[in-house]
Design an enzyme around this catalytic site. Structure first.
Site, PDB file in Angstrom:
ATOM      1  N   TYR A 119      23.682  38.469  78.058  1.00 34.32           N
ATOM      2  CA  TYR A 119      23.681  38.609  76.597  1.00 34.32           C
ATOM      3  C   TYR A 119      24.678  37.665  75.920  1.00 34.32           C
ATOM      4  O   TYR A 119      24.867  37.714  74.712  1.00 34.32           O
ATOM      5  CB  TYR A 119      23.982  40.060  76.188  1.00 34.32           C
ATOM      6  CG  TYR A 119      22.846  41.029  76.433  1.00 34.32           C
ATOM      7  CD1 TYR A 119      21.725  40.668  77.177  1.00 34.32           C
ATOM      8  CD2 TYR A 119      22.894  42.318  75.906  1.00 34.32           C
ATOM      9  CE1 TYR A 119      20.696  41.572  77.408  1.00 34.32           C
ATOM     10  CE2 TYR A 119      21.861  43.216  76.122  1.00 34.32           C
ATOM     11  CZ  TYR A 119      20.769  42.842  76.877  1.00 34.32           C
ATOM     12  OH  TYR A 119      19.746  43.745  77.084  1.00 34.32           O
ATOM     13  N   LYS A 165      23.661  44.574  91.125  1.00 32.18           N
ATOM     14  CA  LYS A 165      22.585  44.155  92.021  1.00 32.18           C
ATOM     15  C   LYS A 165      23.138  43.013  92.879  1.00 32.18           C
ATOM     16  O   LYS A 165      22.641  41.887  92.881  1.00 32.18           O
ATOM     17  CB  LYS A 165      21.374  43.711  91.174  1.00 32.18           C
ATOM     18  CG  LYS A 165      20.121  43.448  91.968  1.00 32.18           C
ATOM     19  CD  LYS A 165      19.444  44.695  92.502  1.00 32.18           C
ATOM     20  CE  LYS A 165      18.208  44.310  93.303  1.00 32.18           C
ATOM     21  NZ  LYS A 165      17.556  45.464  93.959  1.00 32.18           N
ATOM     22  N   ASP A 198      18.737  49.409  90.677  1.00 27.68           N
ATOM     23  CA  ASP A 198      17.368  49.956  90.753  1.00 27.68           C
ATOM     24  C   ASP A 198      17.377  51.369  91.347  1.00 27.68           C
ATOM     25  O   ASP A 198      16.789  52.299  90.792  1.00 27.68           O
ATOM     26  CB  ASP A 198      16.421  49.010  91.516  1.00 27.68           C
ATOM     27  CG  ASP A 198      17.029  48.402  92.776  1.00 27.68           C
ATOM     28  OD1 ASP A 198      18.220  48.636  93.050  1.00 27.68           O
ATOM     29  OD2 ASP A 198      16.297  47.688  93.494  1.00 27.68           O
ATOM     30  N   ASP A 222      22.925  48.189  78.729  1.00 29.65           N
ATOM     31  CA  ASP A 222      21.977  48.390  77.633  1.00 29.65           C
ATOM     32  C   ASP A 222      20.819  49.253  78.116  1.00 29.65           C
ATOM     33  O   ASP A 222      20.436  50.243  77.481  1.00 29.65           O
ATOM     34  CB  ASP A 222      21.484  47.010  77.161  1.00 29.65           C
ATOM     35  CG  ASP A 222      20.649  47.077  75.896  1.00 29.65           C
ATOM     36  OD1 ASP A 222      20.623  48.138  75.256  1.00 29.65           O
ATOM     37  OD2 ASP A 222      20.023  46.046  75.555  1.00 29.65           O
ATOM     38  N   ASP A 226      19.953  53.679  77.342  1.00 25.08           N
ATOM     39  CA  ASP A 226      18.737  54.280  76.768  1.00 25.08           C
ATOM     40  C   ASP A 226      18.148  55.297  77.754  1.00 25.08           C
ATOM     41  O   ASP A 226      17.707  56.379  77.360  1.00 25.08           O
ATOM     42  CB  ASP A 226      17.678  53.211  76.461  1.00 25.08           C
ATOM     43  CG  ASP A 226      17.846  52.565  75.071  1.00 25.08           C
ATOM     44  OD1 ASP A 226      19.008  52.381  74.650  1.00 25.08           O
ATOM     45  OD2 ASP A 226      16.839  52.241  74.425  1.00 25.08           O
TER      46      ASP A 226
HETATM   47 MG    MG Z   1      19.904  48.921  73.493  1.00 21.84          MG
END
Ligand code: MG
Ligand code: NAI
Length: 326
Positions: A119, A165, A198, A222, A226
């Site tokens: 990001y 990962k 994962d 991020d 959620d």
């Molecule tokens: Mg988000």
């Protein structure tokens, strides 16, 4: 007097911010709120999603209260987090009273590194090839790992789990994992483990009680925040705080939710609880508790917005909460 820069933004950002201001007004705190534009609408109007005036105001404020941006989210909120160096994004996922969710009793927190990873915005495109550069530094990894352990101590939490990962992204995730393991040694009072991202997603869905504090890099953070919100009732309930050494930005986990925007039906709980995180940040613990209690009592009463199966509007819900603060 605390100077709060308020950015309602796009879509339901405006609606949940109005509702939250209505609740905050009841508290009569020494806060001065100034409103600024940013987001898709600002992009249209000024050709800049984050106008200079807004950015300057945020830098001068004691805190930023942010609703949501739409398609320009990367240019607004991701950029703001970087500009203000709010390196830690704290995203609690707590099952609230009165909420029928997948995991009643769950209370975990995602600590997301906020300034680097994919990001960072280093993306290039040339002749049919697109590339993104993932930046992971020892310094930022140490800082976020330490923050996670300190948060665990402060909140009486027992365990920190790092998600990565490192088997595939050997250099970037490898560095992050190694640094987390190193820092863990300094906190022998807190249990530590790490998982591949994962597998962690499966554990989160099937057995989330094995987690307490999660620490991870920006993009994974991020995504799992959620996911974690979904375990305890959805994005309408999930608050967050971005904190750094000098600045703080408070924003719900959700975005502009254009699918329900303009209808007055967004759940303002996430934004109201986000404001509570701001109150705690400034030391108003009693006020924060009072509002959180009012929110939970309202949720328990069953008078809720459509995302929770009710038929209240955003403002009606806020009115219910506000009425309990009289
Ligand atoms: Mg988000
Ligand atoms: P979203 O978080 O806006 O919505 C995802 C789903 O959750 C939607 O079905 C929405 O209706 C629901 N939802 C979210 N908040 C809710 C609330 N308070 N009450 C009831 N339901 C709620 O993510 P989505 O749909 O992927 O993105 C929509 C826009 O928001 C996009 O333009 C995206 O770029 C932007 N976005 C901005 C963010 C930010 O400003 N921090 C974060 C995420 C997305």
């Amino acid at each position: 007097m605390k100077r709060i820069a308020v950015i309602p933004g796009d879509g339901i950002g405006k609606e949940v911010m109005d509702a939250t201001m209505h609740v905050l007004e009841k508290l009569n705190l020494p806060f001065s709120y100034s409103f600024y534009e940013a987001g898709d609408a600002a992009q249209e109007k000024y050709g800049k999603a984050l106008p200079d005036e807004t950015l300057e105001a945020c830098k001068k404020s004691d805190a930023v209260l942010f609703g949501a941006a739409g398609e320009t989210a990367a240019d607004v909120i991701v950029r703001l987090r970087q500009e203000l160096n709010t390196f830690a994004n704290i995203r609690p996922a707590k099952a609230l009273r009165g909420i029928k969710c997948l995991y009643p009793g769950l209370n975990i927190v995602v600590v997301r590194e906020n300034t680097e990873c994919l990001y960072r915005g280093f993306e290039f495109e040339f002749d049919g090839v697109s590339e993104a550069v993932r930046i992971i530094t020892r310094q930022a990894s140490e800082r976020i790992a330490r923050y996670a352990f300190e948060l665990a101590r402060r909140e009486g939490r027992k365990k920190v789990t790092a998600l990565h990962k490192a088997n595939v992204m050997k250099k970037t995730c490898g560095l992050f994992r190694d640094v987390c393991r190193e820092i863990a040694v300094e906190y022998s009072d807190i249990e530590f483990n790490d998982y591949y991202i994962d597998a962690a997603c499966m554990y989160l869905v099937m057995d989330p009680f094995r987690f307490d504090v999660i620490v991870t890099t920006n993009m994974f953070g991020d995504i799992v925040s959620d996911l974690a919100a979904g375990l305890v009732g959805g994005l309408g309930l999930a608050p967050s705080a971005n904190v750094g050494e000098k600045h703080a930005i408070f924003e719900p986990v959700h975005g502009a939710a254009f699918d329900i925007a303009g209808k007055g039906i967004a759940n303002p709980t996430a934004m109201i609880l986000t404001a509570c995180m701001m109150l705690r940040h400034f030391g108003y613990l009693d006020e924060a508790k009072k509002v959180e209690e009012a929110v939970e009592r309202t949720l328990e009463s069953g008078k809720v917005t459509p995302d929770l199966g009710g038929n209240l509007t955003t403002m009606e819900f806020a009115n219910e909460v506000a009425s309990l603060l009289d």
